[in-house]
Motif scaffolding. Sequence first.
Motif, PDB file in Angstrom:
ATOM      1  N   ALA A   1       4.766 -10.704   2.910  1.00 12.56           N
ATOM      2  CA  ALA A   1       3.315 -10.874   2.806  1.00 12.56           C
ATOM      3  C   ALA A   1       2.962 -12.322   2.464  1.00 12.56           C
ATOM      4  O   ALA A   1       2.046 -12.913   3.058  1.00 12.56           O
ATOM      5  CB  ALA A   1       2.757  -9.925   1.745  1.00 12.56           C
TER       6      ALA A   1
ATOM      7  N   LEU B   1      -0.450  -6.580  11.691  1.00  9.25           N
ATOM      8  CA  LEU B   1      -1.169  -5.597  10.879  1.00  9.25           C
ATOM      9  C   LEU B   1      -0.844  -4.169  11.316  1.00  9.25           C
ATOM     10  O   LEU B   1      -0.760  -3.261  10.485  1.00  9.25           O
ATOM     11  CB  LEU B   1      -2.683  -5.837  10.995  1.00  9.25           C
TER      12      LEU B   1
ATOM     13  N   THR C   1      -0.923  -7.766   0.590  1.00 10.47           N
ATOM     14  CA  THR C   1      -2.072  -8.263   1.358  1.00 10.47           C
ATOM     15  C   THR C   1      -2.948  -9.161   0.502  1.00 10.47           C
ATOM     16  O   THR C   1      -3.453 -10.197   0.968  1.00 10.47           O
ATOM     17  CB  THR C   1      -2.897  -7.078   1.888  1.00 10.47           C
TER      18      THR C   1
END
Length: 442
Positions: free
Chosen positions: A152, A28, A68
């Motif tokens: 992702a 992250l 995300t």
Amino acid sequence: MSQPVATAPENAPPRRIAALALPALAVLAAEPLYVLVDTAVVGHLGRIPLAALAIGGTVLTLIAWLGTVVAYGTTGRSARRFGAGDRSAAVAEGVQASWLALGVGLSVAVGMQGFGGALGRALAGADGAVADAAAQWLRIAALGAPGLLLAAAGNGWLRGIQDTRRPLYFVLGPNLLSALLCPLLVYPAGLGLAGSAVANVVAQTISGGLFVRALVAEGAALRPRSRAIAQQLVLSRDLLIRGLAFQLSFLSATAVAARFGAATVGAHQIALQLWFFTALVLDALAIAAQALVGAALGAGDAAAARGLARRIGVLGGLCGVAFAVLIAAGAGVVPGWFSSDAQVRDQAMVAWPWFVGMLPLAGIVFALDGVLIGAGDVRYLRNLTIVAALGGFLPAIWLAYGLDLGLGGIWAGLTLFVVLRLVALLLRLRSGGWAVVGAVRA
């Protein structure tokens, strides 16, 4: 390829949760840290390239946010399959998520070639030089969108099978390469601002390729399945709507702060960025929750999932308390890191007590968000966020403007937003309606 997974609460001690959360935290943090390096390199080119990067970087952040959404929607579905002992089905969720990511990424890459100029002008306003530079950066950087979104999706299915180590290597390695390439392309190679965009594309393409290679290595069937993609789109839609409610709320808060003057909005920005940083760290715990809770429910063990929810909620609260202590201790120092303006620092102290006070509550909220995402209960999260935003946060901050309550009123509104979500999440967990067992949530 099938294998059972232990999901009983006693088999998920804090050490196990940390083993999932810490590598996720590094993943992250990789992109924000690279953006800081990119900004530092481009900043020495002058005001116009830096402004163009700010505009282009904002657009790229929105694209990353779409990734995300895809990752979170994939983790819960993949974790359920993995918990049911069907690793191949868990990986198959990753295949379909990757097709979805590739489709969206290619659309972004192609669309930006035609509309990058108009977007640059819309965001830059009357400054033609900045608009042209931003458009150039966007057209090049958008070529990395397929890789960015594939990475992702890869993060999503690998977290689902409780593997957060490979994503660490697949993301950090390319980002480190890009951080080394960026100054070389910008200065010795003479590409200037375009060199920054090329470095982005290199990192994202390599990262996406590594995740695709991991899929191929699993031996999964790579054919797209429209029904599975449609189901993932539903999950992504709900998470997207939830995210838009957040964006609207925070944009409105900044708009209200700006109406109280430059010092107020500057102080709000300092506190808000620190808030986003703590949210980033706590989101790593939420990712561990997604993987572990999804696996427990996939294994048919609702009691284990409820036990995990309680444990992760407590850990989230403890992390929030730790952050509150740190932020409180830095009250007289931290604002000075960001501004030498005395008025800005004074205004930051208005927001500080609210910031510190809400952190323990926010720690629980972020952790329980992860629990419900792992359980696939995203419709409830979507509705909760909309109600808390429209019924609490937005009215409170605009009332603060109407009553001239200043920055304290704005942060009181944010605290209300957190409290409303906390109460609703605790009620949902107590009801047990979220703990639906099975390899697929009905």
